[in-house]
Design a protein around this motif. Structure first.
Motif, PDB file in Angstrom:
ATOM      1  N   UNK A 105       3.822  -7.182  -4.610  1.00 52.94           N
ATOM      2  CA  UNK A 105       5.019  -7.078  -3.776  1.00 52.94           C
ATOM      3  C   UNK A 105       6.284  -7.320  -4.596  1.00 52.94           C
ATOM      4  N   UNK A 106       6.234  -8.301  -5.506  1.00 50.08           N
ATOM      5  CA  UNK A 106       7.388  -8.560  -6.369  1.00 50.08           C
ATOM      6  C   UNK A 106       7.749  -7.332  -7.201  1.00 50.08           C
ATOM      7  N   UNK A 107       6.748  -6.544  -7.556  1.00 51.97           N
ATOM      8  CA  UNK A 107       6.986  -5.351  -8.380  1.00 51.97           C
ATOM      9  C   UNK A 107       7.733  -4.263  -7.620  1.00 51.97           C
ATOM     10  N   UNK A 108       7.521  -4.167  -6.305  1.00 49.61           N
ATOM     11  CA  UNK A 108       8.025  -3.017  -5.553  1.00 49.61           C
ATOM     12  C   UNK A 108       9.053  -3.370  -4.484  1.00 49.61           C
ATOM     13  N   UNK A 109       9.273  -4.635  -4.205  1.00 46.01           N
ATOM     14  CA  UNK A 109      10.045  -5.010  -3.014  1.00 46.01           C
ATOM     15  C   UNK A 109      11.509  -4.600  -3.086  1.00 46.01           C
TER      16      UNK A 109
ATOM     17  N   UNK B 286      -5.603  -5.638  -5.602  1.00 44.99           N
ATOM     18  CA  UNK B 286      -4.186  -5.835  -5.278  1.00 44.99           C
ATOM     19  C   UNK B 286      -3.968  -6.580  -3.967  1.00 44.99           C
ATOM     20  N   UNK B 287      -4.829  -6.344  -2.985  1.00 40.63           N
ATOM     21  CA  UNK B 287      -4.537  -6.781  -1.621  1.00 40.63           C
ATOM     22  C   UNK B 287      -5.376  -7.951  -1.123  1.00 40.63           C
ATOM     23  N   UNK B 288      -6.508  -8.248  -1.753  1.00 41.35           N
ATOM     24  CA  UNK B 288      -7.402  -9.265  -1.204  1.00 41.35           C
ATOM     25  C   UNK B 288      -7.282 -10.619  -1.899  1.00 41.35           C
ATOM     26  N   UNK B 289      -6.371 -10.765  -2.836  1.00 41.29           N
ATOM     27  CA  UNK B 289      -6.088 -12.057  -3.451  1.00 41.29           C
ATOM     28  C   UNK B 289      -4.609 -12.345  -3.250  1.00 41.29           C
ATOM     29  N   UNK B 290      -4.268 -13.535  -2.755  1.00 40.08           N
ATOM     30  CA  UNK B 290      -2.884 -13.802  -2.370  1.00 40.08           C
ATOM     31  C   UNK B 290      -1.931 -13.750  -3.560  1.00 40.08           C
ATOM     32  N   UNK B 291      -2.338 -14.240  -4.718  1.00 38.83           N
ATOM     33  CA  UNK B 291      -1.456 -14.201  -5.881  1.00 38.83           C
ATOM     34  C   UNK B 291      -1.242 -12.773  -6.361  1.00 38.83           C
ATOM     35  N   UNK B 292      -2.298 -11.964  -6.337  1.00 39.02           N
ATOM     36  CA  UNK B 292      -2.159 -10.560  -6.727  1.00 39.02           C
ATOM     37  C   UNK B 292      -1.261  -9.821  -5.741  1.00 39.02           C
ATOM     38  N   UNK B 293      -1.430 -10.084  -4.456  1.00 32.50           N
ATOM     39  CA  UNK B 293      -0.598  -9.440  -3.450  1.00 32.50           C
ATOM     40  C   UNK B 293       0.869  -9.820  -3.650  1.00 32.50           C
ATOM     41  N   UNK B 294       1.135 -11.092  -3.924  1.00 38.87           N
ATOM     42  CA  UNK B 294       2.507 -11.522  -4.183  1.00 38.87           C
ATOM     43  C   UNK B 294       3.074 -10.815  -5.411  1.00 38.87           C
ATOM     44  N   UNK B 295       2.272 -10.706  -6.466  1.00 39.69           N
ATOM     45  CA  UNK B 295       2.741 -10.070  -7.696  1.00 39.69           C
ATOM     46  C   UNK B 295       3.019  -8.587  -7.473  1.00 39.69           C
TER      47      UNK B 295
ATOM     48  N   UNK C  46       0.808  -1.219   0.000  1.00 38.26           N
ATOM     49  CA  UNK C  46       0.000   0.000   0.000  1.00 38.26           C
ATOM     50  C   UNK C  46       0.831   1.254   0.000  1.00 38.26           C
ATOM     51  N   UNK C  47       1.882   1.280   0.823  1.00 43.90           N
ATOM     52  CA  UNK C  47       2.752   2.455   0.857  1.00 43.90           C
ATOM     53  C   UNK C  47       3.515   2.632  -0.452  1.00 43.90           C
ATOM     54  N   UNK C  48       4.097   1.545  -0.956  1.00 48.24           N
ATOM     55  CA  UNK C  48       4.920   1.650  -2.157  1.00 48.24           C
ATOM     56  C   UNK C  48       4.108   2.098  -3.362  1.00 48.24           C
ATOM     57  N   UNK C  49       2.852   1.633  -3.470  1.00 51.33           N
ATOM     58  CA  UNK C  49       2.030   1.962  -4.636  1.00 51.33           C
ATOM     59  C   UNK C  49       1.030   3.083  -4.376  1.00 51.33           C
ATOM     60  N   UNK C  50       1.064   3.658  -3.160  1.00 49.85           N
ATOM     61  CA  UNK C  50       0.156   4.779  -2.896  1.00 49.85           C
ATOM     62  C   UNK C  50       0.375   5.925  -3.889  1.00 49.85           C
ATOM     63  N   UNK C  51       1.614   6.239  -4.292  1.00 45.68           N
ATOM     64  CA  UNK C  51       1.786   7.297  -5.297  1.00 45.68           C
ATOM     65  C   UNK C  51       1.081   7.014  -6.614  1.00 45.68           C
ATOM     66  N   UNK C  52       0.903   5.754  -6.976  1.00 44.26           N
ATOM     67  CA  UNK C  52       0.151   5.453  -8.191  1.00 44.26           C
ATOM     68  C   UNK C  52      -1.312   5.840  -8.017  1.00 44.26           C
ATOM     69  N   UNK C  53      -1.879   5.533  -6.862  1.00 44.68           N
ATOM     70  CA  UNK C  53      -3.258   5.973  -6.602  1.00 44.68           C
ATOM     71  C   UNK C  53      -3.344   7.491  -6.634  1.00 44.68           C
ATOM     72  N   UNK C  54      -2.357   8.169  -6.034  1.00 44.05           N
ATOM     73  CA  UNK C  54      -2.344   9.633  -6.073  1.00 44.05           C
ATOM     74  C   UNK C  54      -2.339  10.135  -7.511  1.00 44.05           C
ATOM     75  N   UNK C  55      -1.522   9.504  -8.365  1.00 45.30           N
ATOM     76  CA  UNK C  55      -1.434   9.933  -9.761  1.00 45.30           C
ATOM     77  C   UNK C  55      -2.739   9.684 -10.504  1.00 45.30           C
TER      78      UNK C  55
END
Length: 457
Positions: A354-358, A343-352, A200-209
């Motif tokens: 996280x892989x994008x921003x970790x 992004x957050x309520x499906x485990x595979x989506x959450x993993x994907x 959520x923190x890492x991708x919050x700027x995308x929501x802002x944009x």
């Protein structure tokens, strides 16, 4: 912001720091019980002359609240004044300058969220027609100066307004001139909370944009696409920001407790009134050494109140709040929960996700956050790319997460269609603020007030 209704004389006293930590653990729920809570604010204005109505004037904010009771809402009072409404669709409340907010009920799917938002907007429009009031879904007042705006009769706002100029130059603008959409989401465990918090923190700027919708200040372009987001950078550094510690090894409830204890207090609520504790320490309160309540120790209600006065980009209570988006019209009210639920309520989506921003560093995350209010989708992301270069990928991840949930409406549609407004923004390459700036030049003859005529809420 939270609406306090009554002091709880039976509130549990805090005897041990472990209770503060346990508060966050008490929010854990199995996935089958995860819910979606959506909050959205809008500006209220007079159709006659576009002014922001005060609380007491005829046809003003009090009359607006009372008129909504015809739809079954129950008035909530503070100091003998109606300052909120409660009902099955959640709570209708007031932001400091009369911005009207629906804090929606915890719902199972986004179809329900959109139904809730639709009911609310139909109600306020019906009442607005009777009272001569209109509503704007934006991130910031496009034309109003601070001096043009009233203050609502809520005790916490008086304390905050007095304190804001001591700690930043834009805090009063945050209070008086901004609106947002927020989404509240659940977690199943401490590890699940931590992973969702980090994504959520890492991708919050995308929501802002994607939701950037505040390019005007006092009738002119302000040089930003989300000035609302910029405002948070100079509101109060002790209670805002990207929280780098969330990405440290071992992050969990204990570490967030330490952070929250270091956030200066605003107030204590006792016997129906707010006691000014601005700048004081909750740690002192735990020791019975709070100067405004000498010898008294806090309750768990005080802890919950205190947690509501921290304003990071993602906030932890007994759920996680996504806080990066500007206010907007109906379609984008539905799109924000679609993004984060996907992004957050499906485990595979959450993993994907996280892989994008970790692998992003603290500095890279902060650079993105600092750049996005001006640049939106052109803000830099690691690897020499721009935010627009990963936006489609993130939406694809969210789409897959929503499809996997399989929450269908009566027509057999899943929740993926609620991402369509965001896909169109990415396809066009222009966020809402840029679209407004185009109209400002080419259709409005550089008259911001034409926005009121063209606004579709």
């Amino acid at each position: 912001m939270s609406t306090k209704t009554v002091s709880n004389s039976n509130a549990v006293a805090i005897e041990d720091r472990a209770q503060l930590v346990e508060y966050f653990a008490s929010g854990e729920k199995p996935a089958a019980r995860w819910r979606i809570g959506t909050e959205h604010e809008k500006f209220v204005y007079s159709l006659n002359d576009l002014h922001a109505p005060s609380y007491d004037e005829p046809g003003g904010i009090r009359d607006l609240l009372m008129a909504l009771t015809e739809f079954g809402w129950t008035p909530v009072e503070e100091g003998g004044k109606v300052i909120a409404l409660s009902g099955p669709d959640g709570t209708v409340s007031l932001e400091p300058a009369g911005q009207l907010e629906l804090s929606g009920a915890p719902l199972e799917n986004i179809h329900q969220t959109c139904g809730e938002a639709d009911r609310h907007l139909k109600q306020v429009k019906a009442v607005g027609e009777k009272l001569g009031l209109g509503f704007l879904g934006l991130g910031m007042w496009p034309d109003k100066a601070r001096a043009d705006l009233p203050m609502m009769p809520k005790g916490r706002y008086v304390i905050m307004a007095n304190h804001m100029p001591r700690v930043g130059s834009l805090g009063l603008d945050m209070m008086l001139r901004t609106c947002t959409i927020q989404v509240n989401l659940d977690y199943s465990s401490e590890a699940d909370m931590a992973k969702k918090f980090r994504v959520g923190l890492a991708l919050q700027p995308l929501a802002t944009a994607l939701f950037a919708n505040s390019p005007f200040t006092e009738k002119a372009p302000n040089g930003f696409l989300s000035f609302r987001s910029h405002i948070w950078s100079d509101t109060d550094p002790h209670r805002t920001g990207m929280l780098p510690f969330v990405f440290e090894d071992g992050f969990g409830y204990e570490r967030y407790t330490d952070y929250a204890l270091d956030v200066p207090m605003y107030f204590v609520y006792r016997d129906g009134r707010y006691i000014d504790a601005a700048g004081l320490s909750f740690r002192d309160f735990l020791n019975g050494e709070l100067s405004v309540l000498p010898g008294e120790k806090p309750t768990m209600d005080d802890w919950a109140d205190h947690l509501s006065t921290a304003f990071p980009e993602v906030r932890l209570k007994t759920f996680l709040e996504m806080r990066g988006a500007d206010g907007g019209p109906w379609g984008r009210i539905c799109a924000l929960p679609a993004l984060w639920v996907g992004l957050l309520y499906d485990s595979q989506a959450l993993d994907a996700a996280w892989d994008l921003v970790k692998r992003w560093s603290i500095e890279e995350r902060q650079t993105l956050r600092d750049s996005v209010p001006r640049l939106a989708l052109d803000a830099p992301v690691p690897g020499g790319r721009r935010l627009r270069d990963i936006a489609g990928e993130v939406l694809d991840i969210a789409n897959a997460g929503l499809a996997a949930r399989g929450r269908l409406n009566a027509s057999g549609d899943n929740e993926t269609g609620f991402l369509d407004p965001l896909r169109e923004i990415v396809r066009s390459g222009k966020v809402p603020a840029q679209q407004m700036l185009d109209r400002y030049v080419h259709a409005w003859d550089e008259d911001v007030c034409q926005l009121y005529r063209d606004s579709k809420f």
